[in-house]
Design a protein around this motif. Sequence first.
Motif, PDB file in Angstrom:
ATOM      1  N   GLU A 152       0.829  -1.203   0.000  1.00  0.00           N
ATOM      2  CA  GLU A 152       0.000   0.000   0.000  1.00  0.00           C
ATOM      3  C   GLU A 152       0.864   1.254   0.000  1.00  0.00           C
ATOM      4  N   GLU A 153       2.010   1.185   0.656  1.00  0.00           N
ATOM      5  CA  GLU A 153       2.881   2.355   0.758  1.00  0.00           C
ATOM      6  C   GLU A 153       3.499   2.665  -0.609  1.00  0.00           C
ATOM      7  N   PRO A 154       3.620   3.957  -0.975  1.00  0.00           N
ATOM      8  CA  PRO A 154       4.228   4.319  -2.262  1.00  0.00           C
ATOM      9  C   PRO A 154       5.653   3.778  -2.364  1.00  0.00           C
ATOM     10  N   GLY A 155       5.971   3.246  -3.531  1.00  0.00           N
ATOM     11  CA  GLY A 155       7.322   2.728  -3.697  1.00  0.00           C
ATOM     12  C   GLY A 155       7.557   2.165  -5.078  1.00  0.00           C
ATOM     13  N   VAL A 156       8.818   1.873  -5.359  1.00  0.00           N
ATOM     14  CA  VAL A 156       9.218   1.156  -6.571  1.00  0.00           C
ATOM     15  C   VAL A 156       9.893  -0.129  -6.117  1.00  0.00           C
ATOM     16  N   PHE A 157       9.605  -1.226  -6.831  1.00  0.00           N
ATOM     17  CA  PHE A 157       9.985  -2.548  -6.355  1.00  0.00           C
ATOM     18  C   PHE A 157      10.627  -3.340  -7.492  1.00  0.00           C
ATOM     19  N   GLU A 164      22.614 -17.421 -13.718  1.00  0.00           N
ATOM     20  CA  GLU A 164      23.271 -18.537 -13.036  1.00  0.00           C
ATOM     21  C   GLU A 164      24.774 -18.513 -13.275  1.00  0.00           C
ATOM     22  N   ARG A 165      25.540 -18.730 -12.198  1.00  0.00           N
ATOM     23  CA  ARG A 165      27.008 -18.728 -12.263  1.00  0.00           C
ATOM     24  C   ARG A 165      27.515 -17.480 -12.972  1.00  0.00           C
ATOM     25  N   SER A 166      26.961 -16.334 -12.548  1.00  0.00           N
ATOM     26  CA  SER A 166      27.241 -15.067 -13.211  1.00  0.00           C
ATOM     27  C   SER A 166      27.110 -13.938 -12.199  1.00  0.00           C
ATOM     28  N   ASN A 167      27.595 -12.752 -12.572  1.00  0.00           N
ATOM     29  CA  ASN A 167      27.330 -11.555 -11.771  1.00  0.00           C
ATOM     30  C   ASN A 167      26.500 -10.555 -12.572  1.00  0.00           C
ATOM     31  N   LEU A 168      25.848 -11.031 -13.628  1.00  0.00           N
ATOM     32  CA  LEU A 168      24.965 -10.193 -14.436  1.00  0.00           C
ATOM     33  C   LEU A 168      23.521 -10.346 -13.962  1.00  0.00           C
ATOM     34  N   ARG A 169      22.740  -9.294 -14.126  1.00  0.00           N
ATOM     35  CA  ARG A 169      21.335  -9.345 -13.739  1.00  0.00           C
ATOM     36  C   ARG A 169      20.521  -8.423 -14.622  1.00  0.00           C
ATOM     37  N   ARG A 170      19.219  -8.649 -14.634  1.00  0.00           N
ATOM     38  CA  ARG A 170      18.284  -7.755 -15.304  1.00  0.00           C
ATOM     39  C   ARG A 170      16.916  -7.980 -14.675  1.00  0.00           C
ATOM     40  N   GLY A 171      15.908  -7.191 -15.106  1.00  0.00           N
ATOM     41  CA  GLY A 171      14.601  -7.346 -14.515  1.00  0.00           C
ATOM     42  C   GLY A 171      13.664  -6.219 -14.888  1.00  0.00           C
ATOM     43  N   VAL A 172      12.539  -6.168 -14.188  1.00  0.00           N
ATOM     44  CA  VAL A 172      11.544  -5.114 -14.367  1.00  0.00           C
ATOM     45  C   VAL A 172      11.300  -4.462 -13.013  1.00  0.00           C
ATOM     46  N   VAL A 173      10.571  -3.351 -13.036  1.00  0.00           N
ATOM     47  CA  VAL A 173      10.302  -2.604 -11.806  1.00  0.00           C
ATOM     48  C   VAL A 173       8.801  -2.390 -11.667  1.00  0.00           C
ATOM     49  N   LEU A 174       8.232  -2.802 -10.536  1.00  0.00           N
ATOM     50  CA  LEU A 174       6.851  -2.467 -10.217  1.00  0.00           C
ATOM     51  C   LEU A 174       6.831  -1.105  -9.531  1.00  0.00           C
ATOM     52  N   ARG A 175       5.858  -0.261  -9.918  1.00  0.00           N
ATOM     53  CA  ARG A 175       5.749   1.081  -9.330  1.00  0.00           C
ATOM     54  C   ARG A 175       4.288   1.350  -9.004  1.00  0.00           C
TER      55      ARG A 175
END
Length: 352
Positions: A152-157, A164-175
């Motif tokens: 309920e609280e305003p935020g970005v998530f 796997e076996r990596s230091n790379l990442r990606r994703g999406v953001v809920l707002r």
Amino acid sequence: MLRDFSFTPASQILNNVVAGERGGGTAMAKSLADFAWHQPRTLLTQQWDPATQRFGMKQEKGVLMMGSDVVYDALLANERSLDAPEIIDVEPGETVAIRWVAGSAFMSFFLDLGDLEGELLRIDANPVEPIRGSLFQLALAQRLTLRIKVPEEPGVFPLLALGERSNLRRGVVLRNNPKLSAPDLAPQTDQWTGPLDFTQDKQLRATNPLAGRAAYNTIPVALTGPAPKYTWGLNDRFYPYRDPYWVEQGQRVEMVFSNPTPMGHPMHLHGHEFQILEIDGTPLDGPMRDTVYVPKGSTCRIAFDANNPGIWAFHCHIAYHHVRGMFNVVAYRSADLSWWDPSGFGHEYLPF
């Protein structure tokens, strides 16, 4: 949709790997040329907490990390990197379902929900008994649906996928407030992940399991490779050959996987859905899937009903593995196989 990305063409990556060039000769691999792969380090993996009945994150210290066959330049979610991630606007307190699809050529993932918690509802589109957590596993070619309650609280998530076996990442953001900006998220971090394992599948239970029935046909499948010259096979044979796994219509069929190779393999059967019935010798009423990740050193027994006549591909879904021989077909005795000519399969990449 999650995938791996390289500025180096896939055919060149494969040629480089076959020639023994660790990392596939990508720009990122060259930048890591002096990286101490075999030094002990702390790796992030998944754990199951029996007290809280949820999946979470753990860090294993002092782990020797083997260098990856292919090192990618970036990871993408819906074709975007974390430099400019997709922002999904949602309502405060809303419940959303996020469907993750691992559409990569080589990479599998850990799904990190950060401050949020999700409820796993479906695996490869098949319902499972809901199970909660903040970190989930998603192997190449698998699909996974998570139900998430937006605060309920305003935020970005940020919802992140860690290679796997990596230091790379990606994703999406809920707002949940359009006035808020997305946080700065680094596509590459100092935190490396470990390999996927059977932690998740051991806890999952199918909502609609196979009916109880004895198997008529059991097929042993030993995963083999990577010798010689980065060839991967099934039962020490390397496709192409004309010797399918035969089944009869109406049979209950079991496959028993064993994996003595140095890495895990996402094994995918076309045209059917199977149930995981045993992991490392322990019976269970596991999930219904069409792709199972078999970790190195592990065994797994699956079962399916032969109810879809034809000739169906069966292979490791890592592109550089199935094109190098880790491929066969499941063929019904009643099927017309006269059109099937394996001799042309991947001939430009195979050494024989």
